[in-house]
Motif scaffolding. Structure first.
Motif, PDB file in Angstrom:
ATOM      1  N   TYR A 138       3.353  -3.686   3.531  1.00 45.80           N
ATOM      2  CA  TYR A 138       4.628  -3.271   2.936  1.00 45.80           C
ATOM      3  C   TYR A 138       4.359  -1.939   2.240  1.00 45.80           C
ATOM      4  O   TYR A 138       3.656  -1.890   1.225  1.00 45.80           O
ATOM      5  CB  TYR A 138       5.128  -4.335   1.954  1.00 45.80           C
ATOM      6  CG  TYR A 138       5.240  -5.694   2.606  1.00 45.80           C
ATOM      7  CD1 TYR A 138       6.458  -6.148   3.125  1.00 45.80           C
ATOM      8  CD2 TYR A 138       4.124  -6.527   2.744  1.00 45.80           C
ATOM      9  CE1 TYR A 138       6.559  -7.388   3.742  1.00 45.80           C
ATOM     10  CE2 TYR A 138       4.212  -7.764   3.358  1.00 45.80           C
ATOM     11  CZ  TYR A 138       5.431  -8.186   3.865  1.00 45.80           C
ATOM     12  OH  TYR A 138       5.540  -9.413   4.487  1.00 45.80           O
ATOM     13  N   LEU A 139       4.898  -0.872   2.788  1.00 47.31           N
ATOM     14  CA  LEU A 139       4.482   0.477   2.424  1.00 47.31           C
ATOM     15  C   LEU A 139       5.450   1.122   1.448  1.00 47.31           C
ATOM     16  O   LEU A 139       6.668   1.050   1.615  1.00 47.31           O
ATOM     17  CB  LEU A 139       4.351   1.326   3.682  1.00 47.31           C
ATOM     18  CG  LEU A 139       3.393   0.743   4.737  1.00 47.31           C
ATOM     19  CD1 LEU A 139       3.402   1.594   5.993  1.00 47.31           C
ATOM     20  CD2 LEU A 139       1.975   0.612   4.183  1.00 47.31           C
ATOM     21  N   ILE A 140       4.866   1.783   0.433  1.00 52.07           N
ATOM     22  CA  ILE A 140       5.659   2.415  -0.617  1.00 52.07           C
ATOM     23  C   ILE A 140       5.214   3.868  -0.774  1.00 52.07           C
ATOM     24  O   ILE A 140       4.168   4.288  -0.259  1.00 52.07           O
ATOM     25  CB  ILE A 140       5.509   1.677  -1.966  1.00 52.07           C
ATOM     26  CG1 ILE A 140       4.058   1.762  -2.476  1.00 52.07           C
ATOM     27  CG2 ILE A 140       5.957   0.228  -1.836  1.00 52.07           C
ATOM     28  CD1 ILE A 140       3.863   1.184  -3.874  1.00 52.07           C
ATOM     29  N   GLY A 141       6.018   4.636  -1.511  1.00 51.98           N
ATOM     30  CA  GLY A 141       5.620   5.976  -1.920  1.00 51.98           C
ATOM     31  C   GLY A 141       5.684   7.000  -0.808  1.00 51.98           C
ATOM     32  O   GLY A 141       6.086   6.739   0.322  1.00 51.98           O
ATOM     33  N   GLU A 142       5.194   8.208  -1.140  1.00 56.21           N
ATOM     34  CA  GLU A 142       5.344   9.337  -0.233  1.00 56.21           C
ATOM     35  C   GLU A 142       4.450   9.243   1.002  1.00 56.21           C
ATOM     36  O   GLU A 142       4.666   9.942   1.994  1.00 56.21           O
ATOM     37  CB  GLU A 142       5.078  10.646  -0.972  1.00 56.21           C
ATOM     38  CG  GLU A 142       3.661  10.842  -1.473  1.00 56.21           C
ATOM     39  CD  GLU A 142       3.480  12.130  -2.269  1.00 56.21           C
ATOM     40  OE1 GLU A 142       2.401  12.750  -2.139  1.00 56.21           O
ATOM     41  OE2 GLU A 142       4.403  12.518  -3.017  1.00 56.21           O
ATOM     42  N   VAL A 155      -0.342 -11.940  -1.786  1.00 55.55           N
ATOM     43  CA  VAL A 155       0.373 -10.667  -1.879  1.00 55.55           C
ATOM     44  C   VAL A 155      -0.501  -9.738  -2.715  1.00 55.55           C
ATOM     45  O   VAL A 155      -0.692  -9.958  -3.911  1.00 55.55           O
ATOM     46  CB  VAL A 155       1.764 -10.832  -2.508  1.00 55.55           C
ATOM     47  CG1 VAL A 155       2.437  -9.471  -2.690  1.00 55.55           C
ATOM     48  CG2 VAL A 155       2.638 -11.739  -1.645  1.00 55.55           C
ATOM     49  N   LEU A 156      -1.054  -8.735  -2.063  1.00 59.83           N
ATOM     50  CA  LEU A 156      -2.078  -7.892  -2.675  1.00 59.83           C
ATOM     51  C   LEU A 156      -1.585  -6.465  -2.829  1.00 59.83           C
ATOM     52  O   LEU A 156      -1.244  -5.800  -1.848  1.00 59.83           O
ATOM     53  CB  LEU A 156      -3.336  -7.894  -1.795  1.00 59.83           C
ATOM     54  CG  LEU A 156      -4.441  -6.895  -2.145  1.00 59.83           C
ATOM     55  CD1 LEU A 156      -5.089  -7.235  -3.485  1.00 59.83           C
ATOM     56  CD2 LEU A 156      -5.491  -6.833  -1.039  1.00 59.83           C
ATOM     57  N   LEU A 157      -1.559  -5.985  -4.077  1.00 65.11           N
ATOM     58  CA  LEU A 157      -1.346  -4.559  -4.333  1.00 65.11           C
ATOM     59  C   LEU A 157      -2.708  -3.888  -4.341  1.00 65.11           C
ATOM     60  O   LEU A 157      -3.509  -4.070  -5.260  1.00 65.11           O
ATOM     61  CB  LEU A 157      -0.643  -4.342  -5.672  1.00 65.11           C
ATOM     62  CG  LEU A 157      -0.554  -2.880  -6.133  1.00 65.11           C
ATOM     63  CD1 LEU A 157       0.311  -2.054  -5.186  1.00 65.11           C
ATOM     64  CD2 LEU A 157      -0.041  -2.784  -7.569  1.00 65.11           C
ATOM     65  N   ALA A 158      -3.002  -3.154  -3.278  1.00 65.08           N
ATOM     66  CA  ALA A 158      -4.229  -2.360  -3.171  1.00 65.08           C
ATOM     67  C   ALA A 158      -3.825  -1.060  -2.493  1.00 65.08           C
ATOM     68  O   ALA A 158      -3.975  -0.891  -1.286  1.00 65.08           O
ATOM     69  CB  ALA A 158      -5.294  -3.097  -2.368  1.00 65.08           C
ATOM     70  N   PRO A 159      -3.283  -0.091  -3.235  1.00 62.95           N
ATOM     71  CA  PRO A 159      -2.517   1.015  -2.650  1.00 62.95           C
ATOM     72  C   PRO A 159      -3.291   1.959  -1.740  1.00 62.95           C
ATOM     73  O   PRO A 159      -2.697   2.616  -0.890  1.00 62.95           O
ATOM     74  CB  PRO A 159      -1.987   1.755  -3.881  1.00 62.95           C
ATOM     75  CG  PRO A 159      -2.039   0.749  -4.982  1.00 62.95           C
ATOM     76  CD  PRO A 159      -3.230  -0.086  -4.689  1.00 62.95           C
ATOM     77  N   ALA A 160      -4.618   2.084  -1.926  1.00 60.96           N
ATOM     78  CA  ALA A 160      -5.420   3.042  -1.164  1.00 60.96           C
ATOM     79  C   ALA A 160      -4.875   4.464  -1.311  1.00 60.96           C
ATOM     80  O   ALA A 160      -5.011   5.289  -0.416  1.00 60.96           O
ATOM     81  CB  ALA A 160      -5.478   2.655   0.322  1.00 60.96           C
ATOM     82  N   ALA A 161      -4.272   4.740  -2.451  1.00 57.15           N
ATOM     83  CA  ALA A 161      -3.649   6.040  -2.701  1.00 57.15           C
ATOM     84  C   ALA A 161      -3.478   6.220  -4.201  1.00 57.15           C
ATOM     85  O   ALA A 161      -3.448   5.250  -4.970  1.00 57.15           O
ATOM     86  CB  ALA A 161      -2.292   6.135  -2.007  1.00 57.15           C
ATOM     87  N   ALA A 162      -3.345   7.464  -4.610  1.00 55.75           N
ATOM     88  CA  ALA A 162      -3.071   7.764  -6.013  1.00 55.75           C
ATOM     89  C   ALA A 162      -1.641   7.352  -6.360  1.00 55.75           C
ATOM     90  O   ALA A 162      -0.799   7.138  -5.484  1.00 55.75           O
ATOM     91  CB  ALA A 162      -3.280   9.247  -6.286  1.00 55.75           C
ATOM     92  N   ALA A 189       0.845  -1.204   0.000  1.00 46.68           N
ATOM     93  CA  ALA A 189       0.000   0.000   0.000  1.00 46.68           C
ATOM     94  C   ALA A 189       0.869   1.238   0.000  1.00 46.68           C
ATOM     95  O   ALA A 189       2.043   1.210   0.373  1.00 46.68           O
ATOM     96  CB  ALA A 189      -0.916  -0.002   1.222  1.00 46.68           C
ATOM     97  N   GLY A 190       0.261   2.342  -0.428  1.00 42.35           N
ATOM     98  CA  GLY A 190       0.958   3.621  -0.395  1.00 42.35           C
ATOM     99  C   GLY A 190       1.018   4.284  -1.749  1.00 42.35           C
ATOM    100  O   GLY A 190       0.754   3.682  -2.786  1.00 42.35           O
ATOM    101  N   GLY A 191       1.380   5.555  -1.713  1.00 41.12           N
ATOM    102  CA  GLY A 191       1.427   6.384  -2.908  1.00 41.12           C
ATOM    103  C   GLY A 191       1.163   7.809  -2.480  1.00 41.12           C
ATOM    104  O   GLY A 191       1.635   8.250  -1.431  1.00 41.12           O
ATOM    105  N   ARG A 192       0.382   8.516  -3.262  1.00 38.97           N
ATOM    106  CA  ARG A 192      -0.018   9.873  -2.886  1.00 38.97           C
ATOM    107  C   ARG A 192      -1.348   9.777  -2.140  1.00 38.97           C
ATOM    108  O   ARG A 192      -2.389   9.476  -2.725  1.00 38.97           O
ATOM    109  CB  ARG A 192      -0.139  10.765  -4.110  1.00 38.97           C
ATOM    110  CG  ARG A 192      -0.548  12.199  -3.787  1.00 38.97           C
ATOM    111  CD  ARG A 192      -0.127  13.131  -4.894  1.00 38.97           C
ATOM    112  NE  ARG A 192       1.326  13.218  -5.005  1.00 38.97           N
ATOM    113  CZ  ARG A 192       1.969  13.781  -6.010  1.00 38.97           C
ATOM    114  NH1 ARG A 192       1.286  14.322  -7.014  1.00 38.97           N
ATOM    115  NH2 ARG A 192       3.293  13.804  -6.031  1.00 38.97           N
ATOM    116  N   ALA A 193      -1.298  10.025  -0.836  1.00 42.99           N
ATOM    117  CA  ALA A 193      -2.463   9.778   0.013  1.00 42.99           C
ATOM    118  C   ALA A 193      -3.624  10.696  -0.325  1.00 42.99           C
ATOM    119  O   ALA A 193      -3.443  11.839  -0.744  1.00 42.99           O
ATOM    120  CB  ALA A 193      -2.080   9.947   1.479  1.00 42.99           C
TER     121      ALA A 193
END
Length: 466
Positions: A394-398, A435-442, A371-375
């Motif tokens: 597992y957190l990614i992005g800003e 293993v799920l990519l569901a970012p909840a963010a832009a 998860a993660g990205g532009r919140a």
């Protein structure tokens, strides 16, 4: 291409030269209109000019003189938060506004249809979540059943870029609120409302304006059949407005999670089983539990909506069930892309907000969550009730640090990049995990769009050892 009617020999301006704008310019020209176009981006203007599209700076004084209509691309605001200057000038000058969807519906009919045993039909699908999957699923069912069909709108081809339909053909359209709010003509044969959750509120002036844009699909022309998701107040309200009585078969109510056994027509799913009811009795059923392409309750709602559309178009239950079993899923929307050493890898990059991620997290029992990205506003705080499904995040992005603070006691790791997140999640996963990519963010902090993010996830998974 579907030539636009009603503007032969008249000047029509097109504002915005992305996919829908260029298709509108071509279709207007094919219908005999004199077309002038503009885009604020120099690269878009250059690409259009290379195609031979006539350019005119529509922001100059007098540029709209003699213009019969201004065709506005969906991404350009015309009311909230403020109208584009060219749109404001058109409104001040009394120049009518429309978009490619309005031109499509006003130009589609053909006098030859009267001689057809089975004239073409249009299915139009809108809602906050699930409309792309539902659109693709309806198209898949019809194709599998041998019906000639095309898919377009907000997915696939632009509406005016579609081929003129022939005998028995069905055009399936995904239509966003941006496309619906400005269209001057909306006359589908079957219209679908999936659900509503907060999104694009600045563009529509709040939830009321957002719902009003969606509702136009049912109010402007009046479809012959309406398929309405009734798991939320807005859907129940819309179904109640459209039905003349409880037994009105023109409205098909759909749900995921509640029984709908009234006097009318309904399709609902509970505990993985779909049931179709008419006039107080069950007429068909389908087991959805083993469908890898449609995991989770939210996809079961999509399956119910698609089932209802197909039944309204005369497809037999067994043919629909066979088609559902062969649906692989829509790219970046809960799509299983690999299974390695008993671990399933699922790409839901389209889950760009908490509401979408909620459904993704609810679809699986043991999740390694990327998860993660532009919140967006609120981050992932609203997802706390679903954290019990998460073995580790597992957190990614800003947004990584902010999301970590909202996870509370849920195990997590700050990974930064997709490659690091995929590698660590795969190394720590056990058989049976997802293993799920569901970012909840832009995606815009690291990627140009959610599709690019999903492709990177798939590339990282493909690089793992089998």
């Amino acid at each position: 291409m579907i030539p636009v009617r009603g503007f032969a020999g008249r000047c029509v301006a097109v504002l915005g030269l992305a996919r829908s704008g260029l298709a509108a310019a071509r279709a207007l020209s094919a219908g005999g209109a004199e077309v002038v176009c503009w885009d604020d981006g120099a690269s878009a203007r250059a690409a259009a000019e290379a195609e031979g599209v006539g350019l005119r700076d529509l922001g100059r004084p007098g540029a709209l003189d003699g213009v019969a209509a201004l065709i506005v691309s969906p991404g350009i605001p015309h009311l909230y938060p403020a109208p584009h200057p060219v749109v404001a000038a058109a409104l001040a000058a009394g120049v009518p506004l429309d978009n490619d969807v309005g031109l499509f519906f006003s130009s589609l009919g053909d006098p030859q249809w009267a001689a057809m045993d089975s004239p073409p039909r249009v299915v139009a699908i809108t809602g906050s979540n699930g409309k792309s999957t539902t659109t693709a699923l309806v198209h898949h069912i019809l194709t599998t059943a041998g019906r000639p069909t095309q898919m377009g709108g907000n997915i696939g081809r632009g509406v005016l870029d579609l081929d003129p339909p022939g005998e028995g053909a069905v055009i399936v359209l995904e239509l966003s609120s941006y496309q619906l709010e400005l269209a001057r003509a909306l006359t589908p044969d079957v219209a679908v409302f999936t659900n509503l959750s907060p999104d694009h509120l600045d563009r529509h002036g709040g939830m009321g304006g957002y719902f009003a844009a969606k509702r136009r699909l049912f109010a402007e022309g009046g479809p012959d059949r309406a398929v309405i998701g009734v798991d939320q107040p807005e859907g129940r309200f819309l179904a109640g407005q459209l039905a003349e009585a409880a037994e009105d078969m023109r409205v098909i109510r759909v749900s995921s999670g509640q029984r709908l056994e009234g006097a009318g027509w309904s399709v609902f799913a509970r505990k993985g089983f779909l049931a179709e009811w008419r006039k107080g009795r069950q007429v068909a059923a389908c087991d959805l539990r083993a469908l890898a392409g449609l995991p989770g309750a939210h996809n079961h709602q999509n399956a119910c909506a698609a089932w209802a559309v197909a039944r309204a178009l005369g497809v037999a239950p067994r043919d629909i069930a066979d088609a559902l079993a062969g649906f692989a899923g829509l790219a970046h929307r809960g799509q299983t892309i690999a299974e390695k050493r008993g671990v399933r890898f699922v790409d839901d990059s389209k889950a760009t907000n908490a509401d979408s991620a909620w459904h993704a997290l609810g679809a699986f029992a043991r999740i390694r969550w990327i998860a993660g990205g532009r919140a967006k506003a609120g981050g992932i705080a609203a997802l706390a009730p679903q954290f019990g499904h998460v073995v580790k995040a597992y957190l990614i992005g800003e947004s990584a640090d902010a999301f970590a603070a909202q996870l509370g006691e849920t195990p997590h790791a700050l990974c930064g990049t997709m490659a690091a997140a995929v590698a660590r999640a795969a190394a720590e996963a056990e058989p049976g995990d997802v293993v799920l990519l569901a970012p909840a963010a832009a995606s815009f902090d690291q990627y140009p769009d959610f599709e690019a993010r999903g492709r990177d996830f798939a590339a990282c998974v493909a690089a793992l050892a089998d």
